[in-house]
Motif scaffolding. Structure first.
Motif, mmCIF file in Angstrom:
data_model
loop_
_atom_site.group_PDB
_atom_site.id
_atom_site.type_symbol
_atom_site.label_atom_id
_atom_site.label_comp_id
_atom_site.label_asym_id
_atom_site.label_seq_id
_atom_site.Cartn_x
_atom_site.Cartn_y
_atom_site.Cartn_z
ATOM 1 N N SER A 428 1.067 -0.923 -0.208
ATOM 2 C CA SER A 428 -0.080 0.208 0.343
ATOM 3 C C SER A 428 0.786 1.549 -0.214
ATOM 4 C CB SER A 428 -0.845 0.311 1.070
ATOM 5 O OG SER A 428 -1.846 -1.376 1.310
ATOM 6 N N ILE A 429 1.689 1.817 0.968
ATOM 7 C CA ILE A 429 2.477 2.251 0.672
ATOM 8 C C ILE A 429 3.133 2.770 -0.443
ATOM 9 C CG2 ILE A 429 5.032 3.252 2.049
ATOM 10 C CD1 ILE A 429 4.175 2.000 4.666
ATOM 11 N N ALA A 430 4.053 1.364 -0.991
ATOM 12 C CA ALA A 430 4.857 1.806 -2.642
ATOM 13 C C ALA A 430 3.937 2.163 -3.362
ATOM 14 C CB ALA A 430 5.483 -0.152 -2.824
ATOM 15 N N MET A 431 2.546 1.653 -3.277
ATOM 16 C CA MET A 431 1.897 1.500 -4.725
ATOM 17 C C MET A 431 1.787 3.387 -4.518
ATOM 18 S SD MET A 431 1.461 -0.474 -6.866
ATOM 19 C CE MET A 431 -0.565 -0.237 -7.589
ATOM 20 N N ASP A 432 2.738 3.958 -5.290
ATOM 21 C CA ASP A 432 1.736 5.607 -5.346
ATOM 22 C C ASP A 432 1.114 6.100 -6.161
ATOM 23 O OD1 ASP A 432 2.443 8.561 -5.439
ATOM 24 O OD2 ASP A 432 4.386 8.201 -5.276
ATOM 25 N N PHE A 433 -0.068 6.335 -5.433
ATOM 26 C CA PHE A 433 -1.109 7.004 -6.192
ATOM 27 C C PHE A 433 -1.673 7.694 -6.311
ATOM 28 C CE2 PHE A 433 -3.185 2.227 -6.621
ATOM 29 C CZ PHE A 433 -3.712 2.398 -7.411
ATOM 30 N N GLY A 445 -8.505 13.448 -9.806
ATOM 31 C CA GLY A 445 -8.938 12.232 -8.830
ATOM 32 C C GLY A 445 -7.867 13.004 -7.202
ATOM 33 N N ILE A 446 -8.762 12.512 -6.500
ATOM 34 C CA ILE A 446 -7.729 12.762 -4.908
ATOM 35 C C ILE A 446 -7.515 11.171 -4.091
ATOM 36 C CG2 ILE A 446 -8.282 13.567 -2.694
ATOM 37 C CD1 ILE A 446 -10.514 15.011 -3.972
ATOM 38 N N PRO A 447 -6.612 11.279 -4.150
ATOM 39 C CA PRO A 447 -5.559 10.181 -3.786
ATOM 40 C C PRO A 447 -6.837 9.134 -2.419
ATOM 41 C CG PRO A 447 -4.155 11.507 -3.702
ATOM 42 C CD PRO A 447 -5.840 12.651 -4.028
ATOM 43 N N PRO A 468 -2.891 6.535 8.485
ATOM 44 C CA PRO A 468 -1.475 6.765 8.799
ATOM 45 C C PRO A 468 -0.989 5.475 8.586
ATOM 46 C CG PRO A 468 -3.590 6.066 11.052
ATOM 47 C CD PRO A 468 -4.220 6.337 9.828
ATOM 48 N N VAL A 469 -0.968 4.523 8.450
ATOM 49 C CA VAL A 469 -0.980 2.984 7.673
ATOM 50 C C VAL A 469 0.283 3.524 6.653
ATOM 51 C CG1 VAL A 469 -1.086 0.666 7.013
ATOM 52 C CG2 VAL A 469 -2.643 1.398 9.000
ATOM 53 N N VAL A 470 -0.479 4.303 5.476
ATOM 54 C CA VAL A 470 -0.051 4.784 4.524
ATOM 55 C C VAL A 470 0.672 6.539 4.084
ATOM 56 C CG1 VAL A 470 -0.460 5.078 2.129
ATOM 57 C CG2 VAL A 470 -0.895 3.084 3.088
ATOM 58 N N TYR A 471 0.115 6.983 5.329
ATOM 59 C CA TYR A 471 0.599 8.801 5.126
ATOM 60 C C TYR A 471 1.671 8.609 6.858
ATOM 61 C CZ TYR A 471 -1.679 9.303 1.301
ATOM 62 O OH TYR A 471 -2.214 8.734 -0.156
ATOM 63 N N ASP A 472 2.260 9.946 6.253
ATOM 64 C CA ASP A 472 2.540 10.651 7.454
ATOM 65 C C ASP A 472 2.159 12.200 7.495
ATOM 66 O OD1 ASP A 472 3.952 8.955 9.302
ATOM 67 O OD2 ASP A 472 5.424 9.029 7.522
ATOM 68 N N TRP A 473 1.364 12.892 8.805
ATOM 69 C CA TRP A 473 1.277 14.055 8.497
ATOM 70 C C TRP A 473 2.768 15.453 8.985
ATOM 71 C CZ3 TRP A 473 -2.938 16.618 6.855
ATOM 72 C CH2 TRP A 473 -3.848 17.195 7.240
ATOM 73 N N VAL A 474 2.857 15.567 7.537
ATOM 74 C CA VAL A 474 4.241 16.664 7.682
ATOM 75 C C VAL A 474 3.776 18.404 7.029
ATOM 76 C CG1 VAL A 474 6.387 16.929 6.687
ATOM 77 C CG2 VAL A 474 5.689 14.396 7.390
ATOM 78 N N ASN A 475 4.123 19.022 7.704
ATOM 79 C CA ASN A 475 3.630 20.530 7.393
ATOM 80 C C ASN A 475 2.385 21.031 6.717
ATOM 81 O OD1 ASN A 475 6.268 21.367 7.874
ATOM 82 N ND2 ASN A 475 7.082 20.463 6.089
ATOM 83 N N ALA A 478 -0.839 15.264 4.285
ATOM 84 C CA ALA A 478 -0.573 14.453 3.940
ATOM 85 C C ALA A 478 0.752 13.850 3.223
ATOM 86 C CB ALA A 478 -2.289 13.172 3.914
ATOM 87 N N ARG A 479 1.566 13.311 3.610
ATOM 88 C CA ARG A 479 2.607 12.073 2.993
ATOM 89 C C ARG A 479 2.988 10.886 2.953
ATOM 90 N NH1 ARG A 479 8.162 17.015 3.918
ATOM 91 N NH2 ARG A 479 6.423 17.318 2.917
ATOM 92 N N ARG A 480 2.949 11.214 1.497
ATOM 93 C CA ARG A 480 2.950 9.451 1.458
ATOM 94 C C ARG A 480 4.250 9.226 2.321
ATOM 95 N NH1 ARG A 480 1.199 5.214 -1.139
ATOM 96 N NH2 ARG A 480 -0.363 6.581 -2.059
ATOM 97 N N LYS A 481 4.114 7.655 3.175
ATOM 98 C CA LYS A 481 5.570 7.324 3.987
ATOM 99 C C LYS A 481 7.119 6.728 2.533
ATOM 100 C CE LYS A 481 3.217 5.106 7.577
ATOM 101 N NZ LYS A 481 3.738 5.807 8.964
ATOM 102 N N SER A 482 8.176 6.916 3.164
ATOM 103 C CA SER A 482 9.505 5.980 2.682
ATOM 104 C C SER A 482 9.005 4.784 2.382
ATOM 105 C CB SER A 482 10.744 7.093 3.151
ATOM 106 O OG SER A 482 10.460 5.789 4.020
#
Lengths: 714, 325
Positions: A428-433, A445-447, A468-475, A478-482
């Motif tokens: 889920s994290i790797a699939m960069d929608f 579209g909206i992720p 929260p499994v796929v994203y972190d809240w940054v600035n 929502a930013r996708r995890k690395s």
């Protein structure tokens, strides 16, 4: 020329006859030659639309797809409708006097209070407004004695009749409650083949037994048989009794399935010889709506004209900030005629829109760059070229979701084990929608963060709604995890570097899909690339549509893409897609991932009958966090609809639930005519160029010819 | 000749049966009646009961070829194959999956198909012959060489390019005709000009080059030398003698196509919004409407057989030395 006698015409050479016919045909177009419509339609209040796929069914009991509803909803009137301007989507009465509130009863038939939890049945009492009349139609025509004129037709008496317009007389009658009851009986009848018969059998009291009775009896007059759960109370009132509590039932009352059907119309079309002439209810709808169908050639054109018997209905006086309310309180519809022309290919459709021959258009991928420019702020707006033409862009988020599902019955990616869950989370994290939307949907579209799209109660914006499994809240976003985070999860799952820690073999996963074209290949390559980011190998198992569906039904697919378009704007219509008893393999339901979680199922049962309260929101939040953690889907995206319209069309506001929106639209036909003339002036220079080309080749040809003729020997 | 034709008609029956069987087998290898029902009923909320009802209503609730539950001949006759095929030989095509009468649809759509196919065929033939004769006339000159080069180039371009390019240039940029659409009667003229022109232009490359070869072959014959030795002009030799003799293989090759003109063009009709039989067939394939697909294949094979018979007859007309026995 027009005064020539037939004898003179016969004396003309065939070439002259052809030239005259050509001139007449082209002169019929007026000063613009490429106008596909008759010159006599110029300046008239007509809306020009296109359809790509021909509707399969217009019978309200059968029609379920969007393209069918686009026509049916202008003709048929269910008791309720969606407010055209208000958001979130709100139900308002259409032919009903008010929104029906269910009365609750226990098993003994005693009335229960509104907050009762143990409910045996809910009763919906629907009162319709008196004084609503049907469109003129031969099915209602009566003779002087009051008998139906066209009731006992035979194949012989239908000779010379090829369309509904060929019947000399028409009639009308008032809409009554029995028409709605008759239609609900039609939903149950096997010969109507209604797609919602199975679903309604679960809810409407006595529906299933009624259907079984009809199956045994064969085709009969439905008016004479009683459906216990649906009753006529008086001329303008009917009731529907539903098993238990089903608050979402009110939304079904805004769909065409629950439109009125006069029994005499059904009898009219059931006469011998009618079907052979394609005169069926499935092709010639009859309703009380703002428009009536006068031409149905689904191969090329469908025409709706204003229903002269349409009841008074005013343009809404309230809406959202920024809505156009110039027409507030004015009687609708504003347009006299709607012409749907068939355009099977996107290129001619787009070009005709640019020429001004269609008033509205979607945007295909081919024409996206020409139509839309994205600002630095990431906001979509029309391109300068479109702006110059006065073309406007309307965007809206569809109540839909496109996702990638894991088959939870699969031994590798499925199941509730920690290992499988971590694997799904890593993918889920790797699939960069975000990238997928940018590449394959031109940013439309909206992720998705979960199963509930924006605009539906239960959807949360910002951090509260983030997965929260796929994203972190940054600035503040929502930013996708690395990818490293994904790899760490993968290693924890027992697949370090994409290999099974025990066997050392690389993990190969399978995506089941349908496409085999060039565009699909690009998409598949992208999927492979995303999986390879965490060292996983992805094999694409592409097959035809039928086999793909079979794999999903039998649960033999591993990973696949799927989607859902809401029937009504309630989150129950999304969350049920992950409800265990809806499992595709075990129960033949709509839960294509075959996901099962006892806590989720329990919460779903608790939540589905609740009103939209903070308590309900709490349960929804919990359900959302359960599925985000379990990750049975890679949440994909909520698609955005982009629609273009010309400057002469006003009052257009995208409404993803209301299909009966044509009555709200207004056309400035004079402006359209001016623009069409300005944009479509024929070019004459190619004639001269062609003539010059002819001369360029004719002169050397003539020289060669002369030389040849003067030769002594050939 | 009558005995010959009667024999050909009798041969046609097993051919049609074979084609029908083949179509049936191919279709049902890819689609089961359940798949057909699902596609017609939509993707959402399709229950097994709804599928069973649909199959029963459309006659797909029986075994495909062999019904073991029945007795005697009914084992073969009470099957989908027999029931769907037998009626077709009586030209009863039944109903499409959307409920419309197929025979009526075919009658309605044959006209628009012919409005495109017939002029494209006739004008195309005339144009190709004219071009071929001109190239033959200017043989061994720069005009001939460039003519052949252009023909080869034209042959190499995809038909779809002609359609999209033609629509872009003639309809979109020059605004001469509507991009797509159709009207009946005289009004149809403005809609058919462009598809017909594209049909003609896209066929020039292959047609003119082939006909040029035929004419050049004729030019080398003895009777042409004799005509020239009599002092007849080159144009007269070409158009009076060479063209007439060269037309025999052209005409016999063309006759076989004439009946199939009814079937229409799949892509051309689709792009120009012509409600003809070509787009009907394409729609049916996309929507897995077996009733329409098998009807169109049946008519196609019937017309093809008719075309071959007409070709045989045309041989006897074009060349009196040939007799059909």
């Amino acid at each position: 020329m027009y005064g020539r006698r037939p004898a003179d015409w016969a004396k003309l050479s065939p070439m002259r006859q052809i030239l005259i016919l050509l001139f007449l045909a082209l002169s019929g177009c007026g000063s613009i030659w490429d106008d596909p419509y008759p010159a006599s339609d110029s300046g008239k209040s007509i809306l020009y639309l296109a359809f790509t796929e021909r509707p399969k069914h217009l019978d309200p009991a059968r029609s379920y797809s969007e393209n069918e509803a686009a026509v049916d909803a202008q003709i048929y009137e269910p008791p309720l409708q969606y407010h055209y301007l208000k958001r979130p989507y709100t139900l308002v009465p259409l032919t009903a006097t008010e929104i029906p509130h269910p009365e609750y009863y226990d098993a003994k038939g005693n009335r229960l209070p509104e907050d009762a939890q143990e409910v045996a049945t809910s009763l919906y009492r629907i009162r319709i407004r008196p004084g609503i009349f049907y469109q003129p139609h031969p099915a209602f025509a009566r003779d002087a004695k009051g008998d139906f004129l066209y009731r006992h037709l035979s194949s012989e008496s239908l000779s010379g009749i090829d369309s509904i317009a060929d019947f000399a007389r028409t009639g009308t009658r008032e809409l009554v409650a029995n028409d709605y009851v008759y239609e609900i009986k039609r939903l149950a009848s096997p010969w109507s083949q209604s797609p919602i018969a199975g679903l309604m059998g679960e809810y409407i009291v006595g529906f299933r037994d009624f259907a079984r009775k009809l199956e045994k009896s064969g085709k009969v007059d439905l008016d004479g048989i009683n459906l216990p759960g649906v009753k006529v109370e008086d001329r303008y009132t009917y009731t529907i009794r539903v098993k238990g509590k089903y608050p979402q039932f009110k939304y079904w009352l805004a769909m065409n399935f629950f439109s009125p059907m006069p029994p005499e119309v059904d009898r009219f079309y059931s006469q011998p010889g009618m079907a052979e002439k394609n005169l069926t209810l499935d092709w010639h709808p009859v309703g009380t709506g703002p428009y009536m169908m006068t031409e149905n050639n689904p191969n090329s054109r469908m025409t709706l004209v204003r229903n002269p018997n349409f009841h008074p209905e005013a343009y809404p006086s309230h809406g959202m900030p920024g809505d156009n309310l110039k027409d507030a309180g004015l009687a609708m519809p504003f347009i006299d005629k709607v012409i749907f022309s068939r355009e099977k290919e996107s290129i001619p459709y787009w070009n005709k829109f640019l020429q001004g021959y269609y008033d509205v258009s979607g945007i295909s991928s081919d024409s996206f760059d020409q139509a839309v420019a994205v600002s630095i702020q990431g906001e979509a707006q029309v391109s300068p070229q479109m702006k110059e033409k006065g073309i406007e862009l309307k965007t809206s988020v569809a109540p839909s979701i496109l996702y990638m599902a894991f088959n939870m019955d699969d031994p590798v990616v499925g199941g509730s084990s920690e290992r499988a869950k971590l694997l799904r989370q890593a993918i889920s994290i790797a699939m960069d929608f975000e990238e997928n939307i940018s590449i394959f949907a031109n940013g439309r579209g909206i992720p998705a963060q979960g199963p509930i799209p924006p605009g539906i109660f239960g959807y949360r914006e910002g951090r509260a709604g983030m997965n929260p499994v796929v994203y972190d809240w940054v600035n503040g976003e929502a930013r996708r995890k690395s990818i490293d985070a994904a790899k760490a999860l993968l290693a924890k799952a027992g697949y370090p570097d994409g290999r099974d820690a025990k066997s050392g073999k690389p993990l190969v996963l399978y995506l089941d899909a349908t496409g085999r074209g060039a565009d699909d290949k690009t998409r598949f390559d992208w999927y492979r690339k995303e999986f390879s980011k965490i060292d996983l190998q992805l094999e694409i198992r592409s097959t035809d549509y039928n086999r793909f569906q079979e794999k999903i039904r039998k649960g033999t697919a591993q990973i696949f893409t799927w989607g859902w378009n809401a029937d009504y704007p309630d989150l129950e219509n999304f969350l049920f897609l992950l409800y265990g008893p809806q499992g595709k393999v075990k129960h033949g339901g709509e839960n294509s991932a075959n996901y099962e979680n006892p806590e989720y199922d329990r919460l779903f049962e608790e939540m589905k009958n609740m009103d939209d309260t903070p308590e309900r929101q709490k349960i929804i939040d919990r359900m959302q966090s359960i599925v985000q953690e379990d990750a049975p889907w890679i949440w994909g995206m909520y698609p955005k609809d982009y629609q273009l319209n010309h400057s002469w069309l006003s009052n257009l506001k995208p409404n993803q639930m209301a299909r009966n929106s044509l009555k709200y639209l207004r056309v400035d036909a004079k402006l359209r005519d001016e623009k069409r003339h300005e944009w479509n002036r024929p070019e004459y220079w190619p004639f001269a160029a062609l003539f010059a080309l002819f001369l360029v080749t004719a002169i050397p040809a003539y020289r060669v010819y002369r030389r040849r003729e003067e030769m002594k020997a050939r | 000749m009558i005995a010959y034709l009667a024999r050909r008609v009798l041969y046609a029956i097993p051919i049609l049966l074979g084609v029908n069987l083949f179509t049936f087998a191919l279709f049902f290898v890819a689609n089961s009646p359940d798949d057909m029902a699902r596609l017609q009923l939509g993707i959402k909320r399709v229950t097994p009961e709804a599928i069973a009802i649909w199959k029963h209503a459309h006659g797909y609730d029986k075994p495909l070829f062999y019904n073991g539950a029945d007795q005697g001949l009914q084992r073969f006759s009470d099957t989908i194959f027999f029931e769907k095929s037998a009626s077709m030989f009586a030209f009863d095509f039944g109903r499409a999956d959307d409920g419309r009468d197929i025979a009526r649809e075919i009658r309605m759509r044959a006209g628009p198909s012919l409005e495109i196919a017939l002029p494209s065929f006739v004008i195309g033939m005339m144009t190709n012959i004219t071009f071929a004769l001109l190239m033959a006339f200017f043989r061994a000159t720069l005009l001939d060489m460039w003519g052949v080069v252009l023909c080869v180039a034209a042959m190499s371009i995809s038909g779809l390019f002609y359609i999209i390019g033609g629509q872009f240039l003639v309809a979109k940029l020059w605004h001469w005709v509507p991009i797509s659409g159709f009207e009946s009667g005289l009004s149809s003229l403005k809609f058919v000009i462009l598809p017909v022109a594209i049909g003609v232009v896209s066929g020039i490359g292959g047609g003119a080059r082939w006909y040029r070869t035929l004419f050049l072959e004729e030019i080398g014959r003895d009777y042409v030398r004799t005509a020239r030795s009599k002092g007849i002009s080159e144009l007269a030799v070409l158009f009076r003698h060479v063209a007439r003799n060269g037309l025999i293989p052209i005409l016999t090759g063309a006759v076989v196509i004439i009946p199939s003109l009814f079937i229409g063009s799949l892509i051309l009709e689709s792009f120009f919004g012509i409600p003809g039989l070509g787009s009907y067939t394409l729609d049916a394939i996309n929507s897995q409407d077996f009733a329409v697909v098998r009807s169109m294949v049946f008519i196609g094979s019937l017309l093809n057989i008719l075309g071959l018979m007409l070709t045989d007859i045309s041989y006897t007309v074009a060349d009196p030395r040939i007799r059909l026995q």
